[in-house]
Design a protein around this motif. Structure first.
Motif, short mmCIF file in Angstrom:
data_model
loop_
_atom_site.label_atom_id
_atom_site.label_comp_id
_atom_site.label_asym_id
_atom_site.label_seq_id
_atom_site.Cartn_x
_atom_site.Cartn_y
_atom_site.Cartn_z
N GLU A 1 0.82 -1.22 0.00
CA GLU A 1 0.00 0.00 0.00
C GLU A 1 0.85 1.26 0.00
OE1 GLU A 1 -2.51 0.24 3.41
OE2 GLU A 1 -0.89 0.99 4.65
N LYS A 2 2.12 1.12 0.35
CA LYS A 2 2.99 2.31 0.35
C LYS A 2 3.24 2.82 -1.08
CE LYS A 2 4.40 2.27 4.74
NZ LYS A 2 5.23 1.76 5.77
N GLU A 3 3.00 1.97 -2.04
CA GLU A 3 3.25 2.39 -3.41
C GLU A 3 2.03 3.09 -4.01
OE1 GLU A 3 4.62 -0.81 -5.79
OE2 GLU A 3 6.13 -1.37 -4.33
N LEU A 4 0.97 3.15 -3.23
CA LEU A 4 -0.27 3.65 -3.79
C LEU A 4 -0.70 4.96 -3.14
CD1 LEU A 4 -2.26 0.35 -3.75
CD2 LEU A 4 -1.25 1.45 -5.72
N CYS A 5 -1.46 5.67 -3.89
CA CYS A 5 -2.05 6.88 -3.37
C CYS A 5 -3.44 6.96 -3.98
CB CYS A 5 -1.20 8.07 -3.79
SG CYS A 5 -1.72 9.60 -3.05
N LYS A 6 -4.34 7.56 -3.27
CA LYS A 6 -5.68 7.66 -3.84
C LYS A 6 -5.70 8.64 -4.99
CE LYS A 6 -8.25 6.50 0.21
NZ LYS A 6 -9.07 7.10 1.25
N PHE A 7 -6.62 8.42 -5.86
CA PHE A 7 -6.67 9.22 -7.06
C PHE A 7 -8.09 9.74 -7.27
CE2 PHE A 7 -7.38 9.36 -11.67
CZ PHE A 7 -6.48 10.35 -11.98
N PHE A 8 -8.20 11.00 -7.60
CA PHE A 8 -9.52 11.58 -7.84
C PHE A 8 -9.50 12.40 -9.11
CE2 PHE A 8 -9.21 10.96 -3.32
CZ PHE A 8 -10.38 10.30 -3.05
N GLU A 9 -10.67 12.68 -9.58
CA GLU A 9 -10.79 13.51 -10.77
C GLU A 9 -11.61 14.74 -10.43
OE1 GLU A 9 -12.42 11.09 -13.80
OE2 GLU A 9 -10.45 10.55 -14.57
N PRO A 10 -11.39 15.83 -11.13
CA PRO A 10 -12.22 17.00 -10.87
C PRO A 10 -13.69 16.65 -11.04
CG PRO A 10 -10.41 17.58 -12.31
CD PRO A 10 -10.36 16.11 -12.13
N GLY A 11 -14.48 17.15 -10.14
CA GLY A 11 -15.91 16.87 -10.22
C GLY A 11 -16.36 15.81 -9.24
N ASN A 12 -15.43 15.03 -8.72
CA ASN A 12 -15.81 14.03 -7.72
C ASN A 12 -16.30 14.73 -6.46
OD1 ASN A 12 -13.09 11.80 -8.55
ND2 ASN A 12 -15.17 11.88 -9.30
N HIS A 13 -17.29 14.12 -5.86
CA HIS A 13 -17.77 14.67 -4.59
C HIS A 13 -17.13 13.90 -3.46
CE1 HIS A 13 -20.65 15.83 -1.45
NE2 HIS A 13 -20.60 16.96 -2.11
N VAL A 14 -16.44 14.58 -2.59
CA VAL A 14 -15.64 13.88 -1.59
C VAL A 14 -15.88 14.42 -0.20
CG1 VAL A 14 -13.78 13.28 -3.18
CG2 VAL A 14 -13.70 15.44 -1.96
N THR B 1 -9.38 20.03 8.36
CA THR B 1 -10.70 20.30 7.82
C THR B 1 -11.58 19.05 7.83
OG1 THR B 1 -9.73 19.94 5.66
CG2 THR B 1 -10.04 22.21 6.34
N GLU B 2 -11.25 18.13 8.70
CA GLU B 2 -11.97 16.87 8.77
C GLU B 2 -13.48 17.07 8.79
OE1 GLU B 2 -10.47 14.25 11.73
OE2 GLU B 2 -12.25 12.99 11.69
N GLY B 3 -14.16 16.29 7.99
CA GLY B 3 -15.61 16.34 8.00
C GLY B 3 -16.21 17.19 6.89
N GLU C 1 -15.98 27.74 -0.13
CA GLU C 1 -14.59 28.17 -0.09
C GLU C 1 -13.70 27.06 -0.60
OE1 GLU C 1 -14.07 29.18 3.93
OE2 GLU C 1 -14.63 31.27 3.64
N HIS C 2 -12.50 27.45 -0.97
CA HIS C 2 -11.55 26.44 -1.43
C HIS C 2 -10.86 25.80 -0.24
CE1 HIS C 2 -11.08 28.35 -5.66
NE2 HIS C 2 -12.25 27.80 -5.45
N VAL C 3 -10.76 24.51 -0.26
CA VAL C 3 -10.06 23.79 0.79
C VAL C 3 -8.99 22.96 0.09
CG1 VAL C 3 -10.30 22.13 2.65
CG2 VAL C 3 -12.21 23.60 2.08
N ARG C 4 -7.75 23.11 0.54
CA ARG C 4 -6.68 22.33 -0.08
C ARG C 4 -6.29 21.20 0.85
NH1 ARG C 4 -3.94 25.53 -3.94
NH2 ARG C 4 -2.02 24.44 -3.56
N VAL C 5 -6.33 19.99 0.36
CA VAL C 5 -5.97 18.84 1.19
C VAL C 5 -5.20 17.84 0.33
CG1 VAL C 5 -7.82 18.91 2.87
CG2 VAL C 5 -8.23 17.85 0.70
N PHE C 6 -4.63 16.87 1.01
CA PHE C 6 -3.97 15.78 0.30
C PHE C 6 -5.03 14.81 -0.16
CE2 PHE C 6 -0.54 17.25 3.05
CZ PHE C 6 0.41 17.47 2.08
N SER C 7 -4.82 14.28 -1.33
CA SER C 7 -5.84 13.37 -1.84
C SER C 7 -5.93 12.13 -0.95
CB SER C 7 -5.56 12.99 -3.28
OG SER C 7 -4.28 12.42 -3.37
N ASP C 8 -4.88 11.91 -0.19
CA ASP C 8 -4.89 10.78 0.72
C ASP C 8 -5.91 10.95 1.84
OD1 ASP C 8 -3.34 8.64 0.20
OD2 ASP C 8 -2.15 8.87 2.01
N ASN C 9 -6.25 12.19 2.13
CA ASN C 9 -7.11 12.44 3.29
C ASN C 9 -8.58 12.54 2.93
OD1 ASN C 9 -4.79 12.55 4.67
ND2 ASN C 9 -4.78 14.74 5.01
#
Lengths: 177, 584
Positions: free
Chosen positions: B285-298, B305-307, B329-337
């Motif tokens: 799992e260390k080789e992986l990171c989550k991946f998202f695309e613009p438009g995904n609801h997360v 900014t949990e929650g 507002e814009h929230v910047r986070v790691f895709s991992d979170n």
């Protein structure tokens, strides 16, 4: 995208409307109730185009109200991901701009505005290219692509992008007038 | 295994090794171990105590003949200790434990394992003025316990203050450093060599902001790797779930995308999104990171900014920018979170008794509306109409919630009550319009959904606002606009009124919607009211007509229309005596 579909609704009618023009009353109430509303599944109901059929009414105990199941044809508007829309800018701020395409509110973030357009604050906040040839401000018309939608029970909210070929301002209020 | 008291542990162990090479099988011990953290002892593995004595005979640095047998239970622990040893490598994130920089995040740039020292990169906390004073030998009364805020070092600024800045080349790396008073700087960062003991490297969870500060403008995306490696170490169990979209961030398969099929401990089975590959790949799992695309609801699942939920606007490497659903507002986070979610939440909306959008009293003079709930504090928009003032308050700083319904008078001396739509005529927010959410001491808190700051709340003096009569009747699609005038009399919450039994018989829209556009006294016609006094006390009905001081009501329960004094009905819009209808 617009769709012409048949929907059904149970209408409650007050007994004082019972009479010759019951049907008209029912239809006008239906229009009043339904037009302009939004359902997550079908989108915004734009207009009722016709009544398919009105079912048998059921009297409710205690109140005298009567429930009619009504089937009606209507035009609905539902935005989809990837759809290209033309919208009118309603508000511009440093985070991006809001635009409206009919009842749908669309937000275009500054990340999704081409990099050569910069935010200019002031009386009339706008996004302008460095040479000033293209300007997005309130009331500009833009063509944008929807990249995400959030559907609530009563509202559809979209985020869009103009960072793509053939997207962007299509008419400028400043140059038009 | 046997313990053996001695002075220089490593040396002895090496001697024993030499001895065993020289003597071959004559030496009957199996192994000898010297541990760094264990002073005065070494471990020797042997079948018999006599073998140990034999092996150690003639050793220098021996202070005692004491040999202790290690209990069987502890034997495994002796060597498993090793795994606890901290693996400090370059680019790891650490935190300083002591000194001015206590608690600050630092990045390891060099490790000297022999001397137990590390060189770390920090954001300097240097008071240039104080430094200049010191260098010029000026005596300045020292303010105690003052820690300068972290700020990048600006060499030109230092030169302006007549601080000597030397430019030196590090002979080892060939990099240039600015040397100021013995401190090394490069690109504004401070490079400091410290003892390994003065830093902590376990469970470091750098916040997004901290990492952003460290990120240099020119740094490319691979620069993320450092931060990622630390992030990965802090991943929770069950980080990946079946169906997650992932991307490889390390190894040969870097940038390959796929879906999680199955998760087993540390191994994740991936269905890659490419032709010509195996149907599933098992990877760490260390080789992986989550991946998202613009438009995904997360939804954000960890971090400051949990929650929060929102839609992804852009993906930059392993960071994503989310447009929060509630605050826009814009929230910047790691895709991992973040995790994909269709849920819409405001994040935390409640701490203790206080909820988002509550009106609270802070001290006797100040009050405000909670506009944002953080993990342990609230952001409160203070009731100061001249300018918008936001303060961060903790739970205990709030005295109590203000729930009393009060009224105020607008520009033209009309009564304003909660839920009325008003327009602001003067002040910084001139022209804004929206429903009144709270009233206190003549100050209105108005919620304008087009106002992006402060969660849409605007604070204004009631005298500078005007009730918008027209829009009340037709502005609200749900038809609760008319009854809204008196909802505050009945329901303390902001739920649109559903007048009692009528809600069962017909939708509330019935009463309001039919008489759209009604103004003044006529607005009463068509509404459902309850008789509060007189012979028809307790009856409910629909107002048919208003005739001067009396109204004609069609009773719900009886088939007749009766005339009742206007003051006898509970939903009287003339708010001359506002409190008398608190007992409907």
């Amino acid at each position: 995208m617009f769709f012409h579909i048949v929907l059904e609704r149970n209408m409650q009618l007050h007994p004082r409307h019972f009479g010759r023009d019951l049907r008209e009353k029912l239809v006008s109430k239906l229009m009043k109730d339904v037009e302009g509303t939004c359902s997550g599944r079908h989108g915004f109901v734009v207009a009722i185009t016709g009544i398919e059929n009105v079912g048998k009414g059921l009297i409710r105990d205690g109140t005298g109200f009567v429930t009619f199941p009504v089937k009606y044809q209507c035009v609905v508007f539902r935005p989809f991901k990837g759809e290209i829309l033309e919208a009118v800018v309603t508000m511009v701020n440093k985070m991006g701009f809001f635009a409206e395409a009919g009842p749908v509110q669309i937000f275009v973030s500054n990340h999704l505005i081409p990099d050569d357009m910069e935010f200019q604050s002031g009386d009339m906040p706008n996004y302008t290219t460095s040479d000033g040839s293209v300007k997005i401000q309130k009331d500009s018309e833009v063509r944008l692509k929807i990249i995400g939608t959030r559907v609530d029970a009563t509202e559809i909210f979209c985020i869009g992008t103009i960072k793509d070929d053939f997207l962007g301002v299509i008419s400028d209020p400043a140059t038009a007038s | 295994m046997v313990r053996y008291a001695i002075g220089r542990e490593r040396e002895v162990a090496v001697c024993l090794m030499q001895k065993s090479i020289d003597k071959g099988s004559e030496l009957q011990i199996r192994s000898a171990i010297a541990l760094d953290h264990l002073k005065n002892y070494i471990y020797i593995e042997a079948d018999k105590e006599a073998h140990v004595r034999e092996a150690c005979r003639g050793m220098r640095n021996r202070y005692s003949n004491k040999i202790i047998l290690v209990p069987i239970k502890e034997m495994t622990d002796v060597l498993s200790v090793e795994s606890k040893a901290i693996d400090l490598s370059r680019d790891t994130w650490v935190r300083m434990k002591i000194g001015t920089y206590k608690g600050d995040l630092a990045k390891v740039v060099d490790v000297d394992n022999v001397r137990q020292r590390v060189t770390v990169k920090l954001i300097p906390r240097i008071d240039l003025q104080a430094l200049a004073n010191k260098l010029e030998g000026r005596e300045v009364p020292k303010k105690k316990a003052f820690v300068p805020p972290p700020r990048f070092m600006n060499v030109d600024e230092a030169r302006e203050m007549h601080i000597r800045v030397e430019r030196r080349c590090n002979p080892m790396t060939g990099d240039y450093f600015e040397n100021i008073n013995g401190m090394m700087f490069k690109d504004g960062f401070l490079y400091k060599t410290v003892s390994m003991k003065s830093i902590s490297s376990q469970n470091i969870q750098p916040t997004f902001d901290e990492l952003e500060k460290f990120r240099q403008p020119g740094e490319n995306r691979d620069g993320d790797m450092a931060s990622l490696s630390t992030l990965f170490a802090n991943r929770k169990k069950g980080h990946f779930m079946k169906g997650d979209r992932v991307i490889f961030v390390k190894g040969d398969l870097k940038n390959l995308k796929g879906w999680v099929e199955k998760v087993e401990e540390d191994t994740v089975h991936i269905r890659p999104n490419a032709e010509g590959l195996l149907s599933t790949l098992a990877v760490n799992e260390k080789e992986l990171c989550k991946f998202f695309e613009p438009g995904n609801h997360v939804k954000v699942v960890s971090g400051a900014t949990e929650g929060t939920t929102g839609m992804i606007i852009t993906v930059e490497g392993h960071r994503v920018v989310i447009l929060s659903d509630t605050s826009k507002e814009h929230v910047r986070v790691f895709s991992d979170n973040v995790v994909e979610s269709s849920e819409v939440t405001t994040g935390v909306t409640r701490i203790g008794n206080y909820e988002l959008h509550d009106l609270v009293l802070l001290d006797n003079m100040t009050f405000g509306v909670i506009i944002h709930v953080e993990s342990e504090a609230f952001q409160v928009l203070k009731g100061v109409p001249e300018r918008s003032e936001v303060v961060l308050v903790r739970l205990r700083e709030i005295k109590y919630k203000l729930e009393k319904k009060t009224y105020a008078q607008d520009w033209s001396k009309n009564t304003v009550s909660v839920k009325d739509i008003v327009r602001i005529l003067e002040g910084p927010c001139k022209g804004k319009q929206g429903p009144v959410e709270h009233i206190f001491r003549g100050i209105l808190f108005i919620c304008d959904r087009h106002h992006l700051e402060h969660a849409g709340f605007i604070c204004a003096k009631s005298q500078f606002c005007v009730v918008v009569g027209g829009s009340r009747a037709n502005g609200d699609r749900n038809g609760d606009a008319l009854p809204s005038r008196f909802t505050h009399l009945r329901t303390p919450t902001h739920v649109p009124q559903s007048p009692g039994r009528l809600s069962r018989g017909g939708p509330p829209i019935d009463s309001g919607g039919r008489h759209r556009g009604g103004r003044g006294h006529d607005s009463l016609v068509g509404t459902t009211i309850k008789v509060r006094q007189g012979p028809f006390k307790g009856y409910r009905g629909r107002v048919v007509e208003v005739k001067g001081p009396s109204v004609r009501i069609e009773l719900e329960s009886q088939m007749k229309v009766v005339t009742v004094d206007r003051n006898y009905i509970s939903d009287n819009v003339v708010i001359s005596t506002p409190y008398r209808s608190d007992n409907p």
